[in-house]
Design a protein around this motif. Structure first.
Motif, PDB file in Angstrom:
ATOM      1  N   GLN A  95       4.446  13.738   6.022  1.00 40.84           N
ATOM      2  CA  GLN A  95       5.897  13.819   5.861  1.00 40.84           C
ATOM      3  C   GLN A  95       6.255  13.663   4.384  1.00 40.84           C
ATOM      4  O   GLN A  95       5.821  12.714   3.731  1.00 40.84           O
ATOM      5  CB  GLN A  95       6.587  12.743   6.686  1.00 40.84           C
ATOM      6  CG  GLN A  95       8.113  12.809   6.633  1.00 40.84           C
ATOM      7  CD  GLN A  95       8.749  11.655   7.407  1.00 40.84           C
ATOM      8  OE1 GLN A  95       8.059  10.754   7.879  1.00 40.84           O
ATOM      9  NE2 GLN A  95      10.061  11.679   7.519  1.00 40.84           N
ATOM     10  N   SER A 146      13.011  15.149   6.738  1.00 39.41           N
ATOM     11  CA  SER A 146      13.447  14.386   7.903  1.00 39.41           C
ATOM     12  C   SER A 146      12.306  14.312   8.930  1.00 39.41           C
ATOM     13  O   SER A 146      11.378  15.126   8.910  1.00 39.41           O
ATOM     14  CB  SER A 146      14.673  15.039   8.547  1.00 39.41           C
ATOM     15  OG  SER A 146      14.325  16.297   9.116  1.00 39.41           O
ATOM     16  N   ILE A 147      12.406  13.339   9.828  1.00 40.63           N
ATOM     17  CA  ILE A 147      11.395  13.209  10.878  1.00 40.63           C
ATOM     18  C   ILE A 147      11.385  14.454  11.756  1.00 40.63           C
ATOM     19  O   ILE A 147      10.321  14.945  12.153  1.00 40.63           O
ATOM     20  CB  ILE A 147      11.659  11.953  11.735  1.00 40.63           C
ATOM     21  CG1 ILE A 147      11.668  10.702  10.861  1.00 40.63           C
ATOM     22  CG2 ILE A 147      10.598  11.809  12.820  1.00 40.63           C
ATOM     23  CD1 ILE A 147      12.117   9.445  11.601  1.00 40.63           C
ATOM     24  N   ASP A 183       8.178   7.876   7.144  1.00 42.94           N
ATOM     25  CA  ASP A 183       9.466   7.192   7.248  1.00 42.94           C
ATOM     26  C   ASP A 183       9.206   5.692   7.396  1.00 42.94           C
ATOM     27  O   ASP A 183       8.490   5.265   8.320  1.00 42.94           O
ATOM     28  CB  ASP A 183      10.247   7.713   8.451  1.00 42.94           C
ATOM     29  CG  ASP A 183      11.614   7.071   8.578  1.00 42.94           C
ATOM     30  OD1 ASP A 183      12.567   7.605   8.011  1.00 42.94           O
ATOM     31  OD2 ASP A 183      11.696   6.019   9.251  1.00 42.94           O
TER      32      ASP A 183
END
Length: 244
Positions: free
Chosen positions: A146, A151-152, A184
């Motif tokens: 990521q 964003s996730i 995250d």
């Protein structure tokens, strides 16, 4: 004069006979080539096995030498397996799925080259190896991380797009790749504090954080808009006060 005409007629008849022989030879050559391309590449066991009752050749896009060979081969095998075709019938049916350069390749095969479909499939893959699409490996999946501003949700979309391209992917490896790829901070803390037991639980946890993140973004946006609207109204009141 009569002898000359007779000799001329004999010569014409001779030429006609020669022409017929040439035409006959061409027809025999074309018949020979036809049998070579459709029959002689296989052994007698393959050529002579009867078709199963009710067998129908499924519709499949013909391969011309440029598409992914493994995709074509797997599609063919799946459709023929569904039809209940034997190994020999698969051999005899496969040439009908070829065209162009691929058809020419099959036509050039020596007689009695194949006694089973496995050998035919391997020869097909080997000859058109340059057309094979590069397959992703577990190393490719483990390398997906990521990104700082990602964003996730977008990370999961990218991960789920790559994962199916890895052949024979072990579920444990898939779990580890997704787990290690998450950056995250809040989600990472949650996964460390309460380790998910399987892939379903891991995806469920990610989905919850996606929903939470999107709710927080929406709330921040709403607060920002309200603050901007309040500032605008305050400026309007100040202007009104100066003109009164």
């Amino acid at each position: 004069m009569i002898k000359f005409e007779q000799a001329l007629n004999d010569k014409v008849l001779e030429l006609q006979d020669q022409l017929q022989e040439v035409i006959k030879g061409k027809n025999q050559a074309s018949i020979h080539n036809f049998h070579f391309t459709t029959d002689l590449a296989f052994t007698d066991e393959v050529r002579l096995e009867p078709h199963p009752r009710g067998f129908k050749m499924p519709t499949i896009e013909q391969y011309a030498g440029t598409m992914d060979t493994e995709d074509h081969l797997e599609t063919f095998k799946s459709l023929l397996f569904f039809q209940g075709a034997s190994d020999a019938i698969m051999c005899r049916a496969f040439p009908s799925t070829l065209k162009g350069a691929a058809c020419q390749w099959f036509s050039s095969l020596p007689p009695r080259s194949f006694s089973n479909f496995t050998a035919l499939g391997r020869a097909f893959l080997a000859y058109f190896i340059s057309s094979r699409v590069h397959k992703k490996t577990t190393a490719n999946l483990l390398a997906i991380k990521q990104q700082p501003e990602e964003s996730i949700r977008n990370f999961l979309i990218g991960f789920n797009k790559e994962a199916p391209q890895v052949q024979n992917l072990d579920p444990v490896v898939k779990f580890q790749a997704l787990h290690s790829g998450i950056r995250d901070v809040e989600l990472k803390k949650s996964l460390i504090m309460d380790e998910p037991g399987d892939m379903y639980e891991l995806f469920s946890r990610c989905e919850k954080y996606i929903n939470l993140a999107e709710v927080l973004v929406a709330e921040r946006k709403d607060k920002t808009e309200k603050k901007a609207q309040g500032k605008k109204e305050e400026i309007s009141r100040e202007i009104g006060a100066k003109h009164s």
